[in-house]
Design an enzyme around this catalytic site. Structure first.
Site, PDB file in Angstrom:
ATOM      1  N   LYS A   1       0.588  -1.111  -0.011  1.00 39.93           N
ATOM      2  CA  LYS A   1      -0.040   0.071   0.110  1.00 39.93           C
ATOM      3  C   LYS A   1       0.865   1.337   0.062  1.00 39.93           C
ATOM      4  CE  LYS A   1      -3.849  -2.252   2.382  1.00 39.93           C
ATOM      5  NZ  LYS A   1      -3.358  -3.621   1.992  1.00 39.93           N
TER       6      LYS A   1
ATOM      7  N   THR B   1     -16.334  -5.584  -0.223  1.00 42.88           N
ATOM      8  CA  THR B   1     -16.483  -4.201  -0.605  1.00 42.88           C
ATOM      9  C   THR B   1     -16.812  -3.971  -1.993  1.00 42.88           C
ATOM     10  OG1 THR B   1     -14.068  -4.067  -0.903  1.00 42.88           O
ATOM     11  CG2 THR B   1     -14.636  -3.300   0.904  1.00 42.88           C
TER      12      THR B   1
END
Length: 603
Positions: free
Chosen positions: A403, A465
């Site tokens: 990330k 999600t």
């Protein structure tokens, strides 16, 4: 039955067989009876004594005959053959003649009767086991050594609830053959049909050397049937001593990663860790605690467990002390945000190697709490790195994340800035500073797998999600191994990345976990909740300007990120408490993306 009673019973049976065999042999071959009495007397006494001597020598009275096999049959053959040979020698000495035909018949009767008396225990036991109608019909995938072992274990175990009815194997030469009386019914592509035709309730994948993608293919087919699927342990787990070969277990989601696990350069790592002092920050976390376990396998002189949570540090301390009593283990309750405490710990132990795993890593939480992300991930990393530099630590390895590449979240941006700190420190220090980027770690705290398991346990729904959300995945042991390997490979300033194969769709992960938990997608629903703040649909392991094409070690690449002006980062640390949430979030992202005016590449 006691051992003494069992011994007396076997000796009595053997004595009868010995006398019966020799008398019947002489009766069949000497019908005139002219030499029977004298020769029978000598031969009977000789055979009686020699049999019991050799029976004890070859441990016929200590065998568990309910599990008799070729080894036990070999012992019978040797004991009887040597007994008959001894009788022949005695005949030659006393009567100057060997009655060869009579001894051959005696040997045959002796072998047959002793064998029958022993193997009748095995036959009785097998019949008793096989007539159990409550056993589940089981299909074994793999007709090699692994499948043979599993089948033998299931057949011979009274407590087993499984009845192997056949095998499946892609080796065409084995089709239609039988193993332990069970046929090889077909190939993997025939699995669904065979399960239906043979009314299979249980499937065991018995190929320890199976590649990950092969296991994935087999499980994809097996999951379409209603049979429960289990697996033999991998060769890696058997060799490392984690499990025994007969410990059949459920297929786990970690098994379905589309690649094989990273291996270690044992020699190089041993050189860096054996008889060395090692410090691990965040030692109570899921990654940090596994790093501690892996380090202890290389027998360091001492290991320092540094962490902020006393309970988690206590747990890993007790675990390691119970497993590695010869290693000096020191717990240190300390916060990486405390600069002076970090200096104190480093000065006290003077570690050779530091693994920095302490960090805040939860993306949505850090999005709402950017000040804590900066204090822990940026300030904390600088504190630990500076203290390591001043204590002349040889190697410093920081745990980073994918990330940190083109970050869209505060968590990713603070980890990217932490990487910048590490690269700056490497330029001004004799300590070799490196970072290791992970993808998502299966089973770590805050990861998606524990969440999915809780949701499945509660009856659903499982929340995903976005249907196109993809991530790279690795296991906790793999992540920890990569940290150790990076320390061994470190020359200074590198960012190491694992070749993590193909990324995995989160929805596929959810579906696999639902099936592995014994449910169908009709029973446990999947709901889409939308992308959370800071999240991306996909992750990257290296930016476009960071890529070195060559692998420096199998499955490990080295990035080439440029260092930056450390003054910008120091300024961020100093101003952090006074900045508003939105201001801090934007500034962290700007620094991570080189979007600040005074930020520039060094050198």
């Amino acid at each position: 039955m006691s051992y003494r009673l069992r011994l007396l019973l076997l000796m009595a049976v053997d004595s009868f067989i010995v006398l019966f065999s020799i008398f019947i042999s002489y009766w069949l071959l000497n019908s005139t009876g002219s030499i029977i009495f004298s020769i029978i007397t000598i031969s009977s006494i000789s055979l009686f004594i020699s049999h019991h001597v050799y029976a004890h020598l070859f441990k016929l009275y200590k065998k568990v005959w309910a599990y008799a096999s070729i080894q036990e049959l070999s012992a019978i053959f040797k004991a009887v053959s040597f007994s008959i040979l001894t009788v022949g020698i005695i005949q030659l000495i006393i009567v100057q003649q060997i009655y060869i035909r009579t001894l051959i018949v005696t040997w045959i009767l002796h072998i047959l009767l002793i064998g029958a008396s022993r193997f009748s225990w095995r036959i009785y036991r097998d019949l008793k086991i096989n007539i159990n109608p409550n056993k589940k019909r089981t299909l074994i995938i793999g007709a090699g050594d692994g499948g043979l072992f599993v089948a033998r274990q299931l057949i011979s175990s009274e407590k087993s609830e499984l009845d192997p009815v056949g095998f499946i194997d892609d080796d065409f030469s084995k089709l239609n053959l039988e193993i332990l009386g069970r046929p090889v019914l077909g190939q993997v592509k025939d699995l669904a049909r065979i399960v239906d035709e043979k009314k299979i309730k249980h499937i065991i994948i018995a190929i320890p050397s199976l590649k990950k993608f092969e296991l994935n293919n087999i499980f994809a087919i097996a999951s379409k049937t209603k049979a429960k699927t289990q697996i033999m342990p991998s060769v890696e787990d058997i060799i490392s001593g984690k499990v025994h070969v007969n410990e059949i277990r459920d297929v786990q989601v970690e098994d379905l990663l589309g690649r094989d696990p990273v291996e270690l350069d044992i020699e190089a790592i041993s050189d860096k860790l054996t008889e060395k002092t090692v410090l691990v920050t965040g030692a109570g976390g899921s990654i940090g605690s596994e790093i501690c376990r892996q380090v202890c396998r290389f027998h360091p002189k001492q290991i320092i467990l540094l962490g902020h949570g006393e309970n988690s540090i206590y747990d890993i301390e007790m675990e390691l002390k119970n497993t590695y009593s010869n290693i000096h283990i020191e717990p240190e309750i300390a916060d990486v945000q405390d600069k002076e405490r970090m200096k104190m710990v480093m000065e006290k132990y003077r570690p050779d190697v530091v693994y920095h795993a302490a960090a805040h890593k939860h993306v949505p939480l850090m999005e709402r709490n950017p000040h804590e992300a900066v204090k822990n991930n940026v300030t904390g990393t600088r504190n630990v790195a500076t203290a390591a530099h001043e204590a002349n630590v040889k190697v410093f390895v920081m745990v980073s994340t994918d990330k940190a590449v083109n970050p869209t979240s505060v968590m990713g941006a603070t980890k990217r800035i932490a990487e910048m700190i590490i690269q700056h420190m490497d330029k001004i220090s004799k300590t070799r500073f490196v970072a290791v980027r992970f993808g998502n770690v299966l089973g770590s705290r805050g990861s998606v797998i524990p969440l999915f398991k809780k949701q499945i346990l509660a009856g659903g729904p499982v929340t995903v999600t976005h249907p196109h959300m993809i991530r790279y995945f690795m296991t906790i042991p793999e992540a920890s191994r990569l940290v150790l390997q990076a320390g061994a490979l470190a020359k200074g300033g590198e960012i190491f990345v694992l070749d993590m194969g193909e990324p995995v769709k989160i929805i596929d992960l959810a579906k696999n976990l639902i099936r592995l938990s014994g449910f169908s997608e009709e029973e446990i629903k999947i709901e889409f909740t939308g992308i959370r703040p800071g999240e991306k649909l996909f992750e990257e392991l290296l930016g476009k300007d960071e890529v070195h094409d060559e692998q420096i070690y199998p499955q490990i690449y080295r990035g080439k990120t440029p260092p930056v002006n450390i003054n910008v980062i120091i300024d961020l640390i100093n101003r952090c408490p006074s900045l508003q949430v939105d201001e801090l979030r934007q500034e962290v992202l700007d620094i991570a993306h080189f979007r600040v005016d005074e930020l520039h590449y060094v050198g």
